[in-house]
Design an enzyme around this catalytic site. Sequence first.
Site, PDB file in Angstrom:
ATOM      1  N   GLN A  11       4.810   2.766  -7.058  1.00 32.42           N
ATOM      2  CA  GLN A  11       5.458   1.583  -7.628  1.00 32.42           C
ATOM      3  C   GLN A  11       4.884   1.231  -8.995  1.00 32.42           C
ATOM      4  O   GLN A  11       3.688   1.367  -9.226  1.00 32.42           O
ATOM      5  CB  GLN A  11       5.302   0.403  -6.674  1.00 32.42           C
ATOM      6  CG  GLN A  11       6.329   0.421  -5.560  1.00 32.42           C
ATOM      7  CD  GLN A  11       6.185  -0.746  -4.619  1.00 32.42           C
ATOM      8  OE1 GLN A  11       5.751  -0.592  -3.485  1.00 32.42           O
ATOM      9  NE2 GLN A  11       6.552  -1.924  -5.065  1.00 32.42           N
ATOM     10  N   SER A  92      -0.101   6.256  -3.807  1.00 31.64           N
ATOM     11  CA  SER A  92       0.442   5.192  -2.960  1.00 31.64           C
ATOM     12  C   SER A  92       1.800   5.603  -2.392  1.00 31.64           C
ATOM     13  O   SER A  92       1.895   6.585  -1.652  1.00 31.64           O
ATOM     14  CB  SER A  92       0.512   3.886  -3.758  1.00 31.64           C
ATOM     15  OG  SER A  92       0.852   2.798  -2.936  1.00 31.64           O
ATOM     16  N   LEU A  93       2.876   4.905  -2.734  1.00 32.64           N
ATOM     17  CA  LEU A  93       4.201   5.295  -2.260  1.00 32.64           C
ATOM     18  C   LEU A  93       4.489   6.768  -2.549  1.00 32.64           C
ATOM     19  O   LEU A  93       5.160   7.454  -1.769  1.00 32.64           O
ATOM     20  CB  LEU A  93       5.282   4.445  -2.936  1.00 32.64           C
ATOM     21  CG  LEU A  93       6.687   5.026  -2.781  1.00 32.64           C
ATOM     22  CD1 LEU A  93       7.238   4.721  -1.410  1.00 32.64           C
ATOM     23  CD2 LEU A  93       7.613   4.609  -3.874  1.00 32.64           C
ATOM     24  N   ARG A 117       8.945   0.080   5.147  1.00 32.90           N
ATOM     25  CA  ARG A 117       7.570  -0.143   4.694  1.00 32.90           C
ATOM     26  C   ARG A 117       7.550  -1.282   3.673  1.00 32.90           C
ATOM     27  O   ARG A 117       6.701  -2.170   3.731  1.00 32.90           O
ATOM     28  CB  ARG A 117       7.038   1.151   4.072  1.00 32.90           C
ATOM     29  CG  ARG A 117       5.616   1.086   3.497  1.00 32.90           C
ATOM     30  CD  ARG A 117       5.241   2.482   2.954  1.00 32.90           C
ATOM     31  NE  ARG A 117       3.892   2.558   2.413  1.00 32.90           N
ATOM     32  CZ  ARG A 117       3.575   2.418   1.134  1.00 32.90           C
ATOM     33  NH1 ARG A 117       4.516   2.135   0.246  1.00 32.90           N
ATOM     34  NH2 ARG A 117       2.316   2.550   0.730  1.00 32.90           N
ATOM     35  N   HIS A 201      -2.775  -2.278  -0.281  1.00 34.31           N
ATOM     36  CA  HIS A 201      -4.043  -1.571  -0.073  1.00 34.31           C
ATOM     37  C   HIS A 201      -5.237  -2.507   0.113  1.00 34.31           C
ATOM     38  O   HIS A 201      -6.324  -2.269  -0.418  1.00 34.31           O
ATOM     39  CB  HIS A 201      -4.295  -0.576  -1.220  1.00 34.31           C
ATOM     40  CG  HIS A 201      -3.112   0.307  -1.490  1.00 34.31           C
ATOM     41  ND1 HIS A 201      -2.618   1.175  -0.541  1.00 34.31           N
ATOM     42  CD2 HIS A 201      -2.295   0.409  -2.569  1.00 34.31           C
ATOM     43  CE1 HIS A 201      -1.544   1.791  -1.044  1.00 34.31           C
ATOM     44  NE2 HIS A 201      -1.329   1.338  -2.253  1.00 34.31           N
ATOM     45  N   GLN A 250      -3.516   4.055   4.748  1.00 36.03           N
ATOM     46  CA  GLN A 250      -3.295   3.946   3.305  1.00 36.03           C
ATOM     47  C   GLN A 250      -2.791   2.557   2.907  1.00 36.03           C
ATOM     48  O   GLN A 250      -3.052   2.090   1.805  1.00 36.03           O
ATOM     49  CB  GLN A 250      -2.281   5.025   2.878  1.00 36.03           C
ATOM     50  CG  GLN A 250      -2.079   5.150   1.393  1.00 36.03           C
ATOM     51  CD  GLN A 250      -0.601   5.135   1.012  1.00 36.03           C
ATOM     52  OE1 GLN A 250       0.091   4.152   1.247  1.00 36.03           O
ATOM     53  NE2 GLN A 250      -0.136   6.219   0.434  1.00 36.03           N
TER      54      GLN A 250
END
Length: 312
Positions: A11, A92-93, A117, A201, A250
């Site tokens: 993102q 991340s994503l 998510r 996170h 994560q």
Amino acid sequence: MEKFGFVFPGQGSQKLGMLAELQAQHGLVKDTFDQASRVLDLDLWEICQHDGDNSLDRTDITQPVLLAASTAIWRVWQETGGASPSILAGHSLGEYSALVAAGVMDFEAAIAIVNKRGQFMQSAVPAGTGKMAAIVGLENYQINEICDEADQGQIVSAANFNSPGQTVIAGDAEAVDRAIALCKEAGAKRALPLNVSVPSHCDLMRPAAKQLAAELEQLSFNKPAIAVVQNYSADISDDPELIKQNLVKQLYEPVRWVDCVTVMYKAGVSKLVECGPGKVLCGLNKRIQKEMICLGSDDPGSLENAREEMRG
């Protein structure tokens, strides 16, 4: 031939009009977005090209849009005879994009899961109560100590170890504000709040992680056809169940991007392609391992250049 890897952004890399030039030359881009759109009953291509209702930056929309964008580039790369990378990692994503590319997850199932998510993340923290901030110019140990001092019974912790001297923190808004002030006092070059709707996170994401775990439990994962370095462990796993567990962790543990890139470098990878819109990761990776070449791929010229370089 030299080893090379693919890295997939998360993102923050979305932008209006992304991949338009690539789509003009490769219908596969729009086909990939259409496939994703059918899963969600939403026109994702229309959103990322025009964004009439300002939803592109909404977490539950951003995530499937970026996954579709990275997968579209990956498919064009394969269709046009690009060489196969020896290792993958996503920020991340972006880890979901890497897992789709590695054949671990089905693309349509991944689109559905990242949309959920995003919803889980959004609902875990009421709007305006969480925050993230980028801290530049302090060591990791200093940031950890400052977060411990600033929490005062709330949550604030390191969320992304992005590059040496650049770390993102996340948590309750007031605690993050206290940490920003302390970072400035400690001599940080920059300590700036980020324009994000969800504090990813960190421990505030544990409720979302619990919901995500239940969803992932229902999916069947395959063994990776290409090695994937995961954010939580900064390690490679070929065990589908462990990969799932790492995806859950994560959400509330930091993204160890410095370690992920270092693992790729130590595996003999000297070149990377950033597979997604923009070149955010190329910027970070240059500060992590100066010797590594990183190239973008989100327009026809960049893709051709990367393909030639990786043919090497």
